[in-house]
Design a protein around this motif. Structure first.
Motif, PDB file in Angstrom:
ATOM      1  N   MET A  17      23.224  21.256 -31.872  1.00 24.40           N
ATOM      2  CA  MET A  17      23.146  21.659 -30.465  1.00 24.40           C
ATOM      3  C   MET A  17      22.065  20.876 -29.721  1.00 24.40           C
ATOM      4  O   MET A  17      22.236  20.512 -28.544  1.00 24.40           O
ATOM      5  CB  MET A  17      22.874  23.165 -30.384  1.00 24.40           C
ATOM      6  CG  MET A  17      22.935  23.715 -28.981  1.00 24.40           C
ATOM      7  SD  MET A  17      24.611  23.584 -28.299  1.00 24.40           S
ATOM      8  CE  MET A  17      24.305  24.063 -26.599  1.00 24.40           C
ATOM      9  N   CYS A  44      21.174  17.840 -30.408  1.00 31.68           N
ATOM     10  CA  CYS A  44      21.670  16.480 -30.193  1.00 31.68           C
ATOM     11  C   CYS A  44      22.587  16.403 -28.973  1.00 31.68           C
ATOM     12  O   CYS A  44      22.683  15.357 -28.318  1.00 31.68           O
ATOM     13  CB  CYS A  44      22.427  15.994 -31.429  1.00 31.68           C
ATOM     14  SG  CYS A  44      21.382  15.787 -32.898  1.00 31.68           S
ATOM     15  N   VAL A  45      23.272  17.485 -28.661  1.00 35.85           N
ATOM     16  CA  VAL A  45      24.153  17.495 -27.497  1.00 35.85           C
ATOM     17  C   VAL A  45      23.390  17.880 -26.244  1.00 35.85           C
ATOM     18  O   VAL A  45      23.575  17.284 -25.179  1.00 35.85           O
ATOM     19  CB  VAL A  45      25.321  18.480 -27.740  1.00 35.85           C
ATOM     20  CG1 VAL A  45      26.199  18.589 -26.489  1.00 35.85           C
ATOM     21  CG2 VAL A  45      26.166  18.010 -28.915  1.00 35.85           C
ATOM     22  N   ASP A  46      22.513  18.856 -26.367  1.00 39.14           N
ATOM     23  CA  ASP A  46      21.739  19.348 -25.231  1.00 39.14           C
ATOM     24  C   ASP A  46      20.267  19.355 -25.628  1.00 39.14           C
ATOM     25  O   ASP A  46      19.826  20.181 -26.425  1.00 39.14           O
ATOM     26  CB  ASP A  46      22.211  20.751 -24.844  1.00 39.14           C
ATOM     27  CG  ASP A  46      21.536  21.268 -23.584  1.00 39.14           C
ATOM     28  OD1 ASP A  46      20.822  20.480 -22.929  1.00 39.14           O
ATOM     29  OD2 ASP A  46      21.730  22.468 -23.268  1.00 39.14           O
ATOM     30  N   ALA A  53      28.301  27.357 -26.693  1.00 38.13           N
ATOM     31  CA  ALA A  53      28.353  25.955 -27.101  1.00 38.13           C
ATOM     32  C   ALA A  53      29.750  25.383 -26.985  1.00 38.13           C
ATOM     33  O   ALA A  53      29.916  24.156 -26.887  1.00 38.13           O
ATOM     34  CB  ALA A  53      27.854  25.826 -28.546  1.00 38.13           C
ATOM     35  N   ASN A  88      31.669  25.548 -24.478  1.00 36.62           N
ATOM     36  CA  ASN A  88      31.793  24.957 -23.152  1.00 36.62           C
ATOM     37  C   ASN A  88      31.082  23.617 -23.052  1.00 36.62           C
ATOM     38  O   ASN A  88      31.425  22.794 -22.199  1.00 36.62           O
ATOM     39  CB  ASN A  88      31.228  25.909 -22.093  1.00 36.62           C
ATOM     40  CG  ASN A  88      31.984  27.230 -22.063  1.00 36.62           C
ATOM     41  OD1 ASN A  88      33.193  27.264 -22.294  1.00 36.62           O
ATOM     42  ND2 ASN A  88      31.273  28.310 -21.770  1.00 36.62           N
ATOM     43  N   THR A  89      30.092  23.411 -23.901  1.00 34.25           N
ATOM     44  CA  THR A  89      29.336  22.150 -23.879  1.00 34.25           C
ATOM     45  C   THR A  89      29.988  21.100 -24.766  1.00 34.25           C
ATOM     46  O   THR A  89      30.235  19.966 -24.339  1.00 34.25           O
ATOM     47  CB  THR A  89      27.895  22.395 -24.343  1.00 34.25           C
ATOM     48  OG1 THR A  89      27.298  23.392 -23.506  1.00 34.25           O
ATOM     49  CG2 THR A  89      27.063  21.125 -24.254  1.00 34.25           C
ATOM     50  N   ASN A  90      30.261  21.463 -26.022  1.00 34.63           N
ATOM     51  CA  ASN A  90      30.871  20.544 -26.980  1.00 34.63           C
ATOM     52  C   ASN A  90      31.690  21.371 -27.975  1.00 34.63           C
ATOM     53  O   ASN A  90      31.168  22.310 -28.576  1.00 34.63           O
ATOM     54  CB  ASN A  90      29.792  19.728 -27.700  1.00 34.63           C
ATOM     55  CG  ASN A  90      30.385  18.606 -28.525  1.00 34.63           C
ATOM     56  OD1 ASN A  90      30.974  18.829 -29.579  1.00 34.63           O
ATOM     57  ND2 ASN A  90      30.212  17.361 -28.038  1.00 34.63           N
ATOM     58  N   VAL A  91      32.946  20.971 -28.145  1.00 30.69           N
ATOM     59  CA  VAL A  91      33.839  21.758 -28.992  1.00 30.69           C
ATOM     60  C   VAL A  91      33.415  21.678 -30.452  1.00 30.69           C
ATOM     61  O   VAL A  91      33.416  22.684 -31.177  1.00 30.69           O
ATOM     62  CB  VAL A  91      35.300  21.289 -28.816  1.00 30.69           C
ATOM     63  CG1 VAL A  91      36.223  22.063 -29.760  1.00 30.69           C
ATOM     64  CG2 VAL A  91      35.741  21.431 -27.378  1.00 30.69           C
ATOM     65  N   ALA A  92      33.032  20.479 -30.914  1.00 31.78           N
ATOM     66  CA  ALA A  92      32.647  20.318 -32.324  1.00 31.78           C
ATOM     67  C   ALA A  92      31.409  21.149 -32.642  1.00 31.78           C
ATOM     68  O   ALA A  92      31.346  21.857 -33.663  1.00 31.78           O
ATOM     69  CB  ALA A  92      32.406  18.841 -32.639  1.00 31.78           C
ATOM     70  N   VAL A  93      30.407  21.075 -31.769  1.00 33.48           N
ATOM     71  CA  VAL A  93      29.194  21.872 -31.973  1.00 33.48           C
ATOM     72  C   VAL A  93      29.519  23.358 -31.886  1.00 33.48           C
ATOM     73  O   VAL A  93      28.982  24.183 -32.640  1.00 33.48           O
ATOM     74  CB  VAL A  93      28.114  21.472 -30.946  1.00 33.48           C
ATOM     75  CG1 VAL A  93      26.888  22.371 -31.075  1.00 33.48           C
ATOM     76  CG2 VAL A  93      27.705  20.021 -31.131  1.00 33.48           C
ATOM     77  N   GLY A  94      30.418  23.715 -30.978  1.00 36.43           N
ATOM     78  CA  GLY A  94      30.812  25.110 -30.871  1.00 36.43           C
ATOM     79  C   GLY A  94      31.500  25.631 -32.131  1.00 36.43           C
ATOM     80  O   GLY A  94      31.266  26.777 -32.557  1.00 36.43           O
TER      81      GLY A  94
END
Length: 342
Positions: A182, A184-186, A262, A264-270
């Motif tokens: 998470m 790394c994405v945000d 998560a 909504n931000t990134n599907v893989a991370v979610g």
């Protein structure tokens, strides 16, 4: 006249039934009887019917009364039924004897292992956990052998608690990876990553020392104090597991709220966080189940709060540091009282 009044001669054998009047009456078949003649019957106008001798009827066969006894005999069943009951009882006794022999062999095996271990090391026991390599500067801190120290009736429960602690450590490590993904994405989620690292480094050793070791020692020595210590700390741990499952933002737990956010931000991370939330859910459920399981076994061991107080008092008095601190405090109080009196 004298013939009938005088006593007969003993030598004269006279039979009264041979009297002529008696024999004449018995031989006359025309003599009527009352059984055959009814004088009050108007239909009978002629003379009474002649006497007819009836042949004597055969007497009815005598019936033998059934044999009766004061008490009826009890029905104990057939021989095969009694034999099967005896066989079942014998099989049950043999099974109990085998179980007792197995427990005796298990105790002997544990005693032999402890004796051999003591002779080989020269001490009662040697720490073997955590299993660190020989070149590591830090050695093991605890001695643990479930098959030797724990009774066979509780070995399964203690083993499950040990694996549950390992599962908790793996879940916390997976939580750290989820928070790192998470981050790394945000990059604004740095606080969550820092707390995830802290929870992993803090909860992993503390959970082993604070609730696994107490339950291990409780089943090892039937310690009431360790049972109560485990119940208090593990209940708090289960509450923390529930908070982990919820996943409050900013707390460093990849629970359901953080996982759904998560997506909504990134599907893989979610997806990774959803898997972590499922792991947290299973962890909380397993914690509740094991808490109830240990409590049910605790009620069977005969432990009580009074025993826990006695064990705590005995342990405190047997501790050398506590005795020295108590002696120092008593000496200081006595000196202060003496100085004040002067």
């Amino acid at each position: 006249m004298s013939k009938y009044t005088s006593f007969p001669d003993p030598n004269d054998d006279q039979n009264p039934f041979q009297d002529p009047s008696v024999t004449q009456h018995s031989s006359n078949t025309d003599y009527p009887t009352l059984d055959l003649y009814n004088p009050f019957d108007n239909r009978s106008t002629g003379p009474p019917p002649p006497y007819e001798a009836t042949s004597p009827s055969a007497p009815p066969p005598a019936q033998i009364p059934p044999r009766t006894t004061p008490t009826e005999p009890k029905n104990y069943g057939s021989y095969s039924t009694q034999q099967s009951a005896v066989s079942a009882t014998t099989a049950e006794l043999l099974q109990k004897q085998e179980e007792l022999e197995r427990k005796a062999r298990e105790l002997e095996r544990r005693e032999r292992e402890l004796d051999s271990h003591a002779r080989s090391t020269g001490t009662g026991r040697q720490n073997n956990w955590p299993p660190l390599p020989s070149f590591c500067p830090v050695g093991p801190c605890f001695y643990q052998d479930i098959n030797v120290e724990i009774s066979q009736a509780f070995q399964r429960t203690v083993t499950i608690m040990y694996y549950f602690w390992m599962y908790t450590a793996c879940t916390l490590f997976f939580n750290l990876i989820s928070c790192l993904a998470m981050f790394c994405v945000d990059t604004s989620g740095g606080v969550g990553l820092g707390l995830a690292i802290l929870w992993f480094l803090l909860f992993t050793p503390c959970s082993f020392v604070c609730w696994y070791r107490p339950v291990y020692k409780a089943f090892r020595s039937d310690s009431s104090f360790n049972f109560f210590l485990f119940f208090f700390i593990f209940f708090v741990q289960v509450v923390v597991y529930v908070i982990m499952t919820i996943g409050i933002p900013g707390w460093g737990f990849s629970g359901w709220i953080m996982a759904l956010a998560a997506l909504n931000t990134n599907v893989a991370v979610g997806v990774i966080m959803l898997l972590n939330a499922v792991a947290f859910t299973a962890q909380a459920s397993m914690g509740v189940v094991m808490l109830k399981k240990v409590h049910s076994l605790y009620r069977q061991t005969g432990a009580s709060f009074q025993k826990a107080q006695a064990e705590f008092a005995t342990g405190m008095l047997s501790n050398q540091a506590v005795r020295q601190a108590a002696a120092s405090a008593t000496t200081a109080a006595a000196q202060g009282t003496f100085t004040g009196a002067r």
